[in-house]
Enzyme design. Sequence first.
Site, PDB file in Angstrom:
ATOM      1  N   ASP A  88       0.853  -1.184   0.000  1.00 34.29           N
ATOM      2  CA  ASP A  88       0.000   0.000   0.000  1.00 34.29           C
ATOM      3  C   ASP A  88       0.890   1.234   0.000  1.00 34.29           C
ATOM      4  O   ASP A  88       1.293   1.730   1.049  1.00 34.29           O
ATOM      5  CB  ASP A  88      -0.913  -0.019   1.230  1.00 34.29           C
ATOM      6  CG  ASP A  88      -2.027   1.011   1.132  1.00 34.29           C
ATOM      7  OD1 ASP A  88      -2.034   1.782   0.154  1.00 34.29           O
ATOM      8  OD2 ASP A  88      -2.884   1.037   2.029  1.00 34.29           O
ATOM      9  N   GLY A  89       1.226   1.703  -1.208  1.00 28.44           N
ATOM     10  CA  GLY A  89       2.113   2.844  -1.346  1.00 28.44           C
ATOM     11  C   GLY A  89       1.477   4.047  -2.021  1.00 28.44           C
ATOM     12  O   GLY A  89       1.995   5.148  -1.962  1.00 28.44           O
ATOM     13  N   LYS A  90       0.335   3.811  -2.690  1.00 30.44           N
ATOM     14  CA  LYS A  90      -0.381   4.873  -3.396  1.00 30.44           C
ATOM     15  C   LYS A  90       0.563   5.688  -4.268  1.00 30.44           C
ATOM     16  O   LYS A  90       0.532   6.918  -4.291  1.00 30.44           O
ATOM     17  CB  LYS A  90      -1.141   5.765  -2.408  1.00 30.44           C
ATOM     18  CG  LYS A  90      -2.151   4.987  -1.553  1.00 30.44           C
ATOM     19  CD  LYS A  90      -2.850   5.870  -0.566  1.00 30.44           C
ATOM     20  CE  LYS A  90      -3.863   5.076   0.259  1.00 30.44           C
ATOM     21  NZ  LYS A  90      -3.205   4.112   1.181  1.00 30.44           N
ATOM     22  N   ARG A  91       1.404   5.009  -5.020  1.00 32.95           N
ATOM     23  CA  ARG A  91       2.391   5.668  -5.855  1.00 32.95           C
ATOM     24  C   ARG A  91       1.740   6.239  -7.109  1.00 32.95           C
ATOM     25  O   ARG A  91       0.774   5.686  -7.644  1.00 32.95           O
ATOM     26  CB  ARG A  91       3.506   4.697  -6.240  1.00 32.95           C
ATOM     27  CG  ARG A  91       4.370   4.249  -5.068  1.00 32.95           C
ATOM     28  CD  ARG A  91       5.017   5.441  -4.386  1.00 32.95           C
ATOM     29  NE  ARG A  91       6.085   5.067  -3.483  1.00 32.95           N
ATOM     30  CZ  ARG A  91       5.954   4.937  -2.162  1.00 32.95           C
ATOM     31  NH1 ARG A  91       4.790   5.135  -1.590  1.00 32.95           N
ATOM     32  NH2 ARG A  91       7.007   4.620  -1.409  1.00 32.95           N
ATOM     33  N   THR A 116      -0.815  -0.419  -4.664  1.00 32.62           N
ATOM     34  CA  THR A 116      -1.840   0.613  -4.820  1.00 32.62           C
ATOM     35  C   THR A 116      -1.232   1.811  -5.538  1.00 32.62           C
ATOM     36  O   THR A 116      -0.088   2.201  -5.281  1.00 32.62           O
ATOM     37  CB  THR A 116      -2.423   1.053  -3.470  1.00 32.62           C
ATOM     38  OG1 THR A 116      -1.388   1.576  -2.636  1.00 32.62           O
ATOM     39  CG2 THR A 116      -3.104  -0.118  -2.768  1.00 32.62           C
TER      40      THR A 116
END
Length: 266
Positions: A88-91, A116
């Site tokens: 879950d890094g929302k890169r 993510t």
Amino acid sequence: MTFVAAVTDRTRRLQTRLCVGLDPRASAYRDAAHLRAHTLDVLEAAAPYAACVKPQLAFFEALGLPGFTLLEEVCAAARTLGLPVILDGKRGDIGSTAAAYAQGWLTGPHAGDALTVNPFLGFQTLTPFVEAARANGGGLFVLVKTSNPDQADLQGQGISERVAVEVARLDAQEQGEYASVGAVVGATHPQDLATFRALMPRALLLLPGLGAQGGTAAELAPAFHPGGTGALASASRAVQYADGLDVGASREAARRLRDELNAVMP
């Protein structure tokens, strides 16, 4: 086996659609060794009840180099336990920077099986991530409607629906039951789940916010296909810190959440 095939197979075999989040908060522990031991113990305790595990990169990054070492340990331990890993890094970024993020988090020793990603710099920024995921049998979860209350500042007025249409377009380029490009839709928005399920019929939906953020298993059935596939409900604090640092409580919380989800499957 690809990420989507592996997590769907585990859902069916073990009858679980629970995603266990790991958010190792340094302030909760005596020292780095305590943090490491507890995080790995919770992972092992919750594994029998989980379809996958979701390390939150921010908490590992906050630890510096030891955090990256621990992340590699967590990923290796998860795979030994048969658990697919969602980072879950929302890169999200443009051009070569997006390609570097994709290389860093979808290939290599501390890579996840899925990541993510944030589409709000434009849909073209998704391309390097999509290419890396497809090339490596990985998966993506594109932010569509996040679990936080103030998401409406930027995700309202039809924006989330536009992103969902793009996810469905990417999925149409692939074969199979589910495609590599999934979507994040918060468990805190149960009234919208049927809409997004219909807009993205071949996407795995990641439903964060179960437990501590107020999402409840009883409201999540519209996100799933008949037989209980197609979505993963994620709980982090509600499992890892179910009762302080009691690993037995974490095990019981994971079991209870699995059972609550199973009870409402279509």
